[in-house]
Enzyme design. Structure first.
Site, PDB file in Angstrom:
ATOM      1  N   GLY A   1       0.831  -1.203   0.000  1.00 10.87           N
ATOM      2  CA  GLY A   1       0.000   0.000   0.000  1.00 10.87           C
ATOM      3  C   GLY A   1       0.861   1.247   0.000  1.00 10.87           C
ATOM      4  O   GLY A   1       2.055   1.177  -0.282  1.00 10.87           O
ATOM      5  N   ASN A   2       0.268   2.386   0.272  1.00  5.21           N
ATOM      6  CA  ASN A   2       1.045   3.620   0.393  1.00  5.21           C
ATOM      7  C   ASN A   2       0.362   4.537   1.402  1.00  5.21           C
ATOM      8  O   ASN A   2      -0.707   4.222   1.907  1.00  5.21           O
ATOM      9  CB  ASN A   2       1.250   4.283  -0.975  1.00  5.21           C
ATOM     10  CG  ASN A   2      -0.051   4.750  -1.598  1.00  5.21           C
ATOM     11  OD1 ASN A   2      -0.705   5.657  -1.102  1.00  5.21           O
ATOM     12  ND2 ASN A   2      -0.455   4.081  -2.677  1.00  5.21           N
ATOM     13  N   ARG A   3       0.986   5.681   1.684  1.00  4.30           N
ATOM     14  CA  ARG A   3       0.557   6.519   2.801  1.00  4.30           C
ATOM     15  C   ARG A   3      -0.523   7.534   2.458  1.00  4.30           C
ATOM     16  O   ARG A   3      -0.849   8.378   3.287  1.00  4.30           O
ATOM     17  CB  ARG A   3       1.774   7.224   3.398  1.00  4.30           C
ATOM     18  CG  ARG A   3       2.656   6.263   4.174  1.00  4.30           C
ATOM     19  CD  ARG A   3       4.050   6.822   4.412  1.00  4.30           C
ATOM     20  NE  ARG A   3       4.015   8.151   4.992  1.00  4.30           N
ATOM     21  CZ  ARG A   3       5.105   8.862   5.264  1.00  4.30           C
ATOM     22  NH1 ARG A   3       6.292   8.354   5.010  1.00  4.30           N
ATOM     23  NH2 ARG A   3       5.001  10.061   5.790  1.00  4.30           N
TER      24      ARG A   3
END
Ligand code: CTP
Length: 219
Positions: free
Chosen positions: A28-30
């Site tokens: 995923g990412n932030r």
């Protein structure tokens, strides 16, 4: 007096994508989705019919906005293309650039005697570029670019390469804003112009961006 986006259909993508590795793990990412969701709310406030395609986020859906929840880049692509035609597409999602070549049907186990794991990743489709070259291309296609340096150079490169009308760039890793924050500063570039929005609350920057979109749509 009618609102500037009355009668217009605006499609917005927001949030991260999660690319599954196995039934319990993902890449995923932030991205919090706050900026894209603020953009959706701002477009709705200016009278548009708004469809929000959201990756996994923990932000409430703005009143009057129709939201479609997705998880992966592939699902986001399908949902976005399925909602065309639209007058405007604003690609604010932080779409994964790579996804595992295959998703394991069972939880990956550690292997005795091996300290490494190699995951093969493949490129995801570029949703923004695909929308910008689609037979049912919206009149205005807006991208986002998160850059750590040489912001204008990279943003203008994406504007041209992806055949966009506007690109909203922000410097990430700086004090001004970016991921996981409530405020932001953007510089929006188009062929022959630019405008800096903020630094201010994401809701205010989103309202300024949508006002610029309405202006460019009329011009
Ligand atoms: N985007 C997309 N589909 C992808 C990847 C990105 O639609 N598979 C969109 C994002 O929604 C955003 C813009 O493209 O509007 C970001 O551009 P991109 O070139 O992906 O930026 P980076 O990932 O930062 O690329 P680079 O690593 O080359 O800087």
């Amino acid at each position: 007096m009618s609102l500037p986006l009355a009668g217009r259909r605006v499609l917005v993508s927001a949030g991260p994508t999660f690319e599954d590795i196995d039934p319990v793990r993902f890449i995923g990412n932030r991205s919090s989705g706050k900026m894209g969701i603020a953009v959706a709310a701002a477009a709705q406030a200016l009278g548009a019919e708004v469809v929000l395609v959201a990756g996994p986020v923990h932000v409430a859906t703005p009143d009057g906005v129709r939201r479609i929840d997705v998880r992966s880049a592939a699902q986001m692509r399908e949902a976005v293309l399925g909602e065309l035609p639209a007058d405007v597409y604003i690609g604010a999602a932080a779409v994964a650039d790579f996804t595992p070549r295959s998703v394991s049907g069972h939880k990956l186990k550690k292997t005795a005697g091996s300290d490494t794991l190699v995951l093969e990743l493949v490129r995801t489709p570029d949703i923004l570029a695909e929308v910008a070259t689609h037979p049912r291309r919206p009149s205005l296609v807006v991208g986002f670019a998160a850059e750590t340096h040489d912001v204008e150079h990279y943003a203008r490169g994406k504007l041209a390469n992806k055949k966009l009308d506007l690109i909203a760039a922000n410097l990430v890793g700086a004090a001004e804003g970016g991921f996981e924050r409530d405020d932001n500063a953007l510089t929006v570039y188009w062929a022959g112009g630019e405008r800096t929005l903020g630094p201010a609350a994401k809701t205010l920057v989103a309202a300024q961006l949508v006002a610029l979109v309405a202006e460019r749509l009329d011009g």
